[in-house]
Scaffold this active site. Sequence first.
Site, PDB file in Angstrom:
ATOM      1  N   PRO A  16       0.641  -1.123   0.135  1.00 22.80           N
ATOM      2  CA  PRO A  16      -0.102  -0.177  -0.297  1.00 22.80           C
ATOM      3  C   PRO A  16       0.930   1.105  -0.054  1.00 22.80           C
ATOM      4  O   PRO A  16       1.720   1.544   0.873  1.00 22.80           O
ATOM      5  CB  PRO A  16      -0.666  -0.118   1.126  1.00 22.80           C
ATOM      6  CG  PRO A  16      -0.659  -1.359   1.589  1.00 22.80           C
ATOM      7  CD  PRO A  16       0.462  -2.102   1.287  1.00 22.80           C
ATOM      8  N   GLU A  17       0.727   2.302  -0.956  1.00 18.64           N
ATOM      9  CA  GLU A  17       1.347   3.456  -1.104  1.00 18.64           C
ATOM     10  C   GLU A  17       0.274   4.560  -1.107  1.00 18.64           C
ATOM     11  O   GLU A  17      -0.910   4.188  -0.945  1.00 18.64           O
ATOM     12  CB  GLU A  17       2.086   3.530  -2.329  1.00 18.64           C
ATOM     13  CG  GLU A  17       3.189   2.402  -2.440  1.00 18.64           C
ATOM     14  CD  GLU A  17       4.136   2.362  -3.656  1.00 18.64           C
ATOM     15  OE1 GLU A  17       4.170   3.414  -4.339  1.00 18.64           O
ATOM     16  OE2 GLU A  17       4.326   1.214  -4.257  1.00 18.64           O
ATOM     17  N   ARG A  73       2.023 -10.249   7.410  1.00 19.70           N
ATOM     18  CA  ARG A  73       3.507 -10.073   7.538  1.00 19.70           C
ATOM     19  C   ARG A  73       3.844  -9.132   8.576  1.00 19.70           C
ATOM     20  O   ARG A  73       4.979  -9.070   8.932  1.00 19.70           O
ATOM     21  CB  ARG A  73       4.056  -9.549   6.183  1.00 19.70           C
ATOM     22  CG  ARG A  73       3.838 -10.775   5.062  1.00 19.70           C
ATOM     23  CD  ARG A  73       4.535 -10.119   3.842  1.00 19.70           C
ATOM     24  NE  ARG A  73       3.677 -10.988   2.790  1.00 19.70           N
ATOM     25  CZ  ARG A  73       3.944 -10.663   1.429  1.00 19.70           C
ATOM     26  NH1 ARG A  73       4.752  -9.507   0.967  1.00 19.70           N
ATOM     27  NH2 ARG A  73       3.261 -11.234   0.391  1.00 19.70           N
ATOM     28  N   HIS A  86      -5.117 -13.631  10.940  1.00 19.25           N
ATOM     29  CA  HIS A  86      -4.020 -12.579  11.140  1.00 19.25           C
ATOM     30  C   HIS A  86      -4.715 -11.045  11.498  1.00 19.25           C
ATOM     31  O   HIS A  86      -4.371 -10.007  11.102  1.00 19.25           O
ATOM     32  CB  HIS A  86      -3.250 -12.192  10.142  1.00 19.25           C
ATOM     33  CG  HIS A  86      -2.554 -13.607   9.368  1.00 19.25           C
ATOM     34  ND1 HIS A  86      -1.401 -14.118  10.442  1.00 19.25           N
ATOM     35  CD2 HIS A  86      -2.762 -14.477   8.548  1.00 19.25           C
ATOM     36  CE1 HIS A  86      -0.968 -15.256   9.925  1.00 19.25           C
ATOM     37  NE2 HIS A  86      -1.667 -15.514   8.540  1.00 19.25           N
ATOM     38  N   ARG A 101      19.399  17.286  -2.306  1.00 13.40           N
ATOM     39  CA  ARG A 101      19.992  16.272  -2.036  1.00 13.40           C
ATOM     40  C   ARG A 101      20.864  15.635  -3.125  1.00 13.40           C
ATOM     41  O   ARG A 101      20.314  15.462  -4.314  1.00 13.40           O
ATOM     42  CB  ARG A 101      19.027  14.938  -1.233  1.00 13.40           C
ATOM     43  CG  ARG A 101      18.736  15.190   0.005  1.00 13.40           C
ATOM     44  CD  ARG A 101      17.515  14.434   0.396  1.00 13.40           C
ATOM     45  NE  ARG A 101      16.855  15.025   1.593  1.00 13.40           N
ATOM     46  CZ  ARG A 101      17.059  14.224   2.672  1.00 13.40           C
ATOM     47  NH1 ARG A 101      17.944  13.300   2.941  1.00 13.40           N
ATOM     48  NH2 ARG A 101      16.254  14.946   3.716  1.00 13.40           N
TER      49      ARG A 101
END
Length: 279
Positions: free
Chosen positions: A2-3, A114, A95, A158
């Site tokens: 998921p982004e 996970r 889960h 950067r």
Amino acid sequence: MPELPEVEVVRRDLEHQVVGRRLRRVEVHGARSVRRHGAAGLPTARLRGRTVTAVDRRGKYLLLRLDDPTVVVVHLGMSGQLRWAASARERRPPHTHVVWTFEGGGQLRFVDPRTFGEVFVSAADPATGAVPELAHLGADPLEVAERPGALAALLDARRTKLKPLLMDQRVLAGIGNIYSDEILFAAGLRGDRPAASLTPAEVGRLAAAAAAVLRAAVAHRGSSLADAQYVDLAGRPGRYRDCHAVYDREGAPCPRCGRRVVRQRWSGRSTFGCPGCQR
DNA sequence: CAGATGCCCTGGGCGC
DNA sequence: TGCGCCCAGGGCATCT
């Protein structure tokens, strides 16, 4: 997986489902998901009886704001899902690590095989609404894309390569491996270009590509890959994978020039691109 | 400081 | 059919 687009889709769904609703009970079934709190665990007593006032997103983090400074923060990590159940009697998926039960029925479940995701509780700054644990996050890509001048400043600041910079959450919050590849393809730029080497025209293309790709991905309700780790609040997959030009398409024809999409590994991670269209 | 590596973790896919 | 291995990767720690 998921982004930004997937988290944004969940945010919108969640907003409709839980804003204005009061929490009756919070249960934790998986200690690893609340590891940030250590041995004390999730402070569930702070949540009980509180009403959700807003659901916000900061990068890949979801923020459930309550009717006091308390904020419930959720990060889906690789395999995390938030799933809505109309009734607490609906069987919980395997889960399921955290469960929020609302007054009047309805349950929100945090499911994460996970366990790279996490849930934690924090207090927002009363003046700004900022969450201290998320202070390191950079600008929202959708906002920066509106102002290429601001994007150019981030790129120049950067000395790193373009793809790692796009994925650096301290610079831009929300872009991961899938969308960095798709944005770079749409912009016609190689991910190993030094970030500071872009011409103003290329910065403009990058800004336009980021906005177009992220908005289209939200419109298609995100990318669900073959393993179907990402699904929305109702358990439905997103359809943006069908629109991928390069990600997970090694050997397939580039939609622009027809050459084969190439996969490379950079520092243990896959990168997909078209050797003809990106320079 | 940039960049590489390893760790956490499980399920799906694949080779044999 | 079944076993074992590899892979997916976000965030972080730890090196060079």
